[in-house]
Design a protein around this motif. Structure first.
Motif, PDB file in Angstrom:
ATOM      1  N   ALA A 188       0.832  -1.207   0.000  1.00 57.10           N
ATOM      2  CA  ALA A 188       0.000   0.000   0.000  1.00 57.10           C
ATOM      3  C   ALA A 188       0.867   1.259   0.000  1.00 57.10           C
ATOM      4  O   ALA A 188       0.583   2.226  -0.724  1.00 57.10           O
ATOM      5  CB  ALA A 188      -0.929  -0.007   1.206  1.00 57.10           C
ATOM      6  N   GLU A 189       1.942   1.251   0.794  1.00 57.55           N
ATOM      7  CA  GLU A 189       2.821   2.424   0.841  1.00 57.55           C
ATOM      8  C   GLU A 189       3.513   2.662  -0.494  1.00 57.55           C
ATOM      9  O   GLU A 189       3.673   3.809  -0.931  1.00 57.55           O
ATOM     10  CB  GLU A 189       3.847   2.251   1.960  1.00 57.55           C
ATOM     11  CG  GLU A 189       3.242   2.339   3.350  1.00 57.55           C
ATOM     12  CD  GLU A 189       4.284   2.668   4.407  1.00 57.55           C
ATOM     13  OE1 GLU A 189       4.836   3.782   4.361  1.00 57.55           O
ATOM     14  OE2 GLU A 189       4.532   1.803   5.257  1.00 57.55           O
ATOM     15  N   LEU A 190       3.937   1.574  -1.146  1.00 53.28           N
ATOM     16  CA  LEU A 190       4.552   1.725  -2.458  1.00 53.28           C
ATOM     17  C   LEU A 190       3.535   2.241  -3.476  1.00 53.28           C
ATOM     18  O   LEU A 190       3.856   3.070  -4.333  1.00 53.28           O
ATOM     19  CB  LEU A 190       5.133   0.395  -2.919  1.00 53.28           C
ATOM     20  CG  LEU A 190       6.422  -0.051  -2.213  1.00 53.28           C
ATOM     21  CD1 LEU A 190       6.749  -1.491  -2.562  1.00 53.28           C
ATOM     22  CD2 LEU A 190       7.574   0.875  -2.581  1.00 53.28           C
ATOM     23  N   LEU A 191       2.299   1.775  -3.359  1.00 58.18           N
ATOM     24  CA  LEU A 191       1.248   2.237  -4.268  1.00 58.18           C
ATOM     25  C   LEU A 191       0.964   3.719  -4.048  1.00 58.18           C
ATOM     26  O   LEU A 191       0.680   4.454  -4.998  1.00 58.18           O
ATOM     27  CB  LEU A 191      -0.018   1.406  -4.061  1.00 58.18           C
ATOM     28  CG  LEU A 191      -1.148   1.608  -5.077  1.00 58.18           C
ATOM     29  CD1 LEU A 191      -0.663   1.343  -6.492  1.00 58.18           C
ATOM     30  CD2 LEU A 191      -2.330   0.692  -4.746  1.00 58.18           C
ATOM     31  N   TRP A 192       1.048   4.172  -2.791  1.00 53.01           N
ATOM     32  CA  TRP A 192       0.889   5.613  -2.528  1.00 53.01           C
ATOM     33  C   TRP A 192       1.938   6.418  -3.271  1.00 53.01           C
ATOM     34  O   TRP A 192       1.661   7.521  -3.751  1.00 53.01           O
ATOM     35  CB  TRP A 192       1.017   5.892  -1.028  1.00 53.01           C
ATOM     36  CG  TRP A 192      -0.135   5.415  -0.195  1.00 53.01           C
ATOM     37  CD1 TRP A 192      -1.420   5.199  -0.614  1.00 53.01           C
ATOM     38  CD2 TRP A 192      -0.102   5.088   1.202  1.00 53.01           C
ATOM     39  NE1 TRP A 192      -2.192   4.764   0.438  1.00 53.01           N
ATOM     40  CE2 TRP A 192      -1.418   4.684   1.553  1.00 53.01           C
ATOM     41  CE3 TRP A 192       0.887   5.097   2.172  1.00 53.01           C
ATOM     42  CZ2 TRP A 192      -1.750   4.293   2.855  1.00 53.01           C
ATOM     43  CZ3 TRP A 192       0.553   4.715   3.463  1.00 53.01           C
ATOM     44  CH2 TRP A 192      -0.744   4.314   3.807  1.00 53.01           C
ATOM     45  N   GLU A 193       3.162   5.876  -3.372  1.00 51.73           N
ATOM     46  CA  GLU A 193       4.225   6.597  -4.072  1.00 51.73           C
ATOM     47  C   GLU A 193       3.949   6.692  -5.569  1.00 51.73           C
ATOM     48  O   GLU A 193       4.240   7.700  -6.203  1.00 51.73           O
ATOM     49  CB  GLU A 193       5.569   5.899  -3.845  1.00 51.73           C
ATOM     50  CG  GLU A 193       6.113   6.034  -2.447  1.00 51.73           C
ATOM     51  CD  GLU A 193       6.384   7.483  -2.079  1.00 51.73           C
ATOM     52  OE1 GLU A 193       6.916   8.213  -2.930  1.00 51.73           O
ATOM     53  OE2 GLU A 193       6.041   7.875  -0.951  1.00 51.73           O
ATOM     54  N   ILE A 194       3.382   5.619  -6.133  1.00 50.96           N
ATOM     55  CA  ILE A 194       3.143   5.584  -7.575  1.00 50.96           C
ATOM     56  C   ILE A 194       1.866   6.338  -7.938  1.00 50.96           C
ATOM     57  O   ILE A 194       1.839   7.160  -8.844  1.00 50.96           O
ATOM     58  CB  ILE A 194       3.039   4.122  -8.060  1.00 50.96           C
ATOM     59  CG1 ILE A 194       4.352   3.383  -7.799  1.00 50.96           C
ATOM     60  CG2 ILE A 194       2.683   4.066  -9.544  1.00 50.96           C
ATOM     61  CD1 ILE A 194       4.261   1.889  -8.035  1.00 50.96           C
ATOM     62  N   ASN A 195       0.789   6.022  -7.216  1.00 53.66           N
ATOM     63  CA  ASN A 195      -0.524   6.622  -7.505  1.00 53.66           C
ATOM     64  C   ASN A 195      -1.350   6.660  -6.230  1.00 53.66           C
ATOM     65  O   ASN A 195      -2.096   5.719  -5.930  1.00 53.66           O
ATOM     66  CB  ASN A 195      -1.247   5.826  -8.592  1.00 53.66           C
ATOM     67  CG  ASN A 195      -2.605   6.428  -8.937  1.00 53.66           C
ATOM     68  OD1 ASN A 195      -2.977   7.482  -8.435  1.00 53.66           O
ATOM     69  ND2 ASN A 195      -3.351   5.749  -9.796  1.00 53.66           N
TER      70      ASN A 195
END
Length: 364
Positions: free
Chosen positions: A248-255
């Motif tokens: 989820a944190e990585l997804l926040w960085e992407i989108n």
């Protein structure tokens, strides 16, 4: 009509429009028993809505569970949403009844209960009284408290943040996108570089992190997708909660706006702590079993890199008992805690520094 909350009961006419709305909802039910249940529930909600509007209390029929077609079929509910406060249950009884039925579906996630008597012709509804909570299916109407108590409860200063509403993009006042409250360096230092224009380096670092997440999940093969879709695949297929949050944190960085990830919002607490800029972030991540994974963080405010030492982040259950406490050290970018809650659960998050504290109230 001169009405007062000092009266023992308060009666309102049930309009033809009210009856038509109740009939519209009832006609979609499978049998006559369910038809009457939905008909009575809807009228009770509408009578209560008329009463609260008279008192200038903000209501939202559209955000009420009872206005949801699926909920009406599967449950016996008669709630009215009060934005910023919660859901008030409006239980109907018929003309000669002396006890009121409270389904177990309604025992949680309610700020209180009113009982509404419907006359035989369905042309008048009478609010008989109020109780703040219930723990049994039946209550004698003689046990009801005065409507004065409802008035007091509705005008209390306590605001409850409804986290389940965030999934429908209904965001409570004061809660905003994290970037508008917390500096990017503090949100996730791992992905901020001296040269913030180096998109290739950021991209590669995220790609590497996604690959490392998949390497820890032997039962899940990394699909041949871009990083964003690969993270969504991981979120939907792994049962490891730590891995889900990292994804989820990585997804926040992407989108950060991708609806498949966790929803996160923040509120500025700076006004309560003087020169110490502090923000509270809450993120929610639905689980396959219907419960909610929750991440709570305290961050330094905008353009501040570290939390003040000794800041405490505490979770309190509905009874006021602490179920976690985290304390900041020197040079902490943030402090956090993760837990799981069920639909209807209530909890409070307290942020404290020295002799100053602020508590935010939540319900799933």
């Amino acid at each position: 009509m001169n009405l007062s909350t000092q009266q023992l009961t308060i009666s309102f006419p049930i309009t033809e429009s009210n009856r038509n709305k109740a009939k519209q909802f009832a006609q979609t039910q499978s049998d006559s028993e369910k038809y009457l249940q939905v008909y009575h529930n809807t009228l009770a909600v509408l009578v209560t809505n008329n009463y609260l509007q008279m008192l200038d209390v903000s209501t939202s029929l559209q955000q009420s569970y009872s206005w949801n077609a699926v909920a009406r079929v599967s449950t016996n509910i008669a709630d009215l949403n009060l934005p910023g406060k919660g859901h008030l249950e409006c239980r109907p009884i018929l003309d000669a009844e002396e006890t009121c039925y409270f389904p177990k579906d309604t025992w949680n996630n309610r700020i209180g209960y009113v009982v509404v008597r419907l006359d035989k012709s369905y042309k008048q509804g009478t609010l008989l009284g109020f109780v703040p909570q219930v723990s049994s299916t039946k209550l004698d109407i003689k046990q009801l408290q005065s409507l004065d108590e409802l008035f007091v409860a509705l005008h209390s200063n306590e605001t409850v943040v409804q986290l389940s509403s965030w999934l429908e993009n209904i965001i409570d006042e004061g809660w905003r996108n994290i970037e508008s409250i917390i500096g990017r360096q503090a949100i996730n230092p791992m992905f901020v570089f001296a040269d913030i224009s180096d998109d290739d380096e950021n991209y590669q670092k995220i790609e590497d992190a996604v690959g490392q997440l998949y390497a820890t999940q032997n039962e899940i093969n990394k699909v041949d997708l871009d990083s964003e879709k690969a993270l969504i695949h991981l979120l939907k297929n792994t049962s490891n909660e730590e891995i889900r949050w990292k994804a989820a944190e990585l997804l926040w960085e992407i989108n950060p706006e991708n609806p498949n990830g966790a929803i996160r919002k923040a509120v500025d607490l700076g006004i309560h702590f003087g020169e110490n800029l502090i923000a509270l972030m809450v993120a929610i991540l639905p689980k396959p079993d219907g419960s909610m994974a929750i991440l709570v963080r305290a961050y330094p405010g905008y353009n501040t890199n570290y939390l003040p030492q000794g800041l405490q982040l505490t979770g309190l259950d509905a009874a006021g008992n602490s179920f976690f406490t985290v304390t900041s050290r020197s040079k902490d970018n943030y402090i956090q805690f993760k837990f799981t809650a069920e639909l209807g659960d209530k909890f409070n998050i307290q942020v404290a520094l020295n002799d100053v504290s602020i508590t935010e109230n939540f319900v799933i």
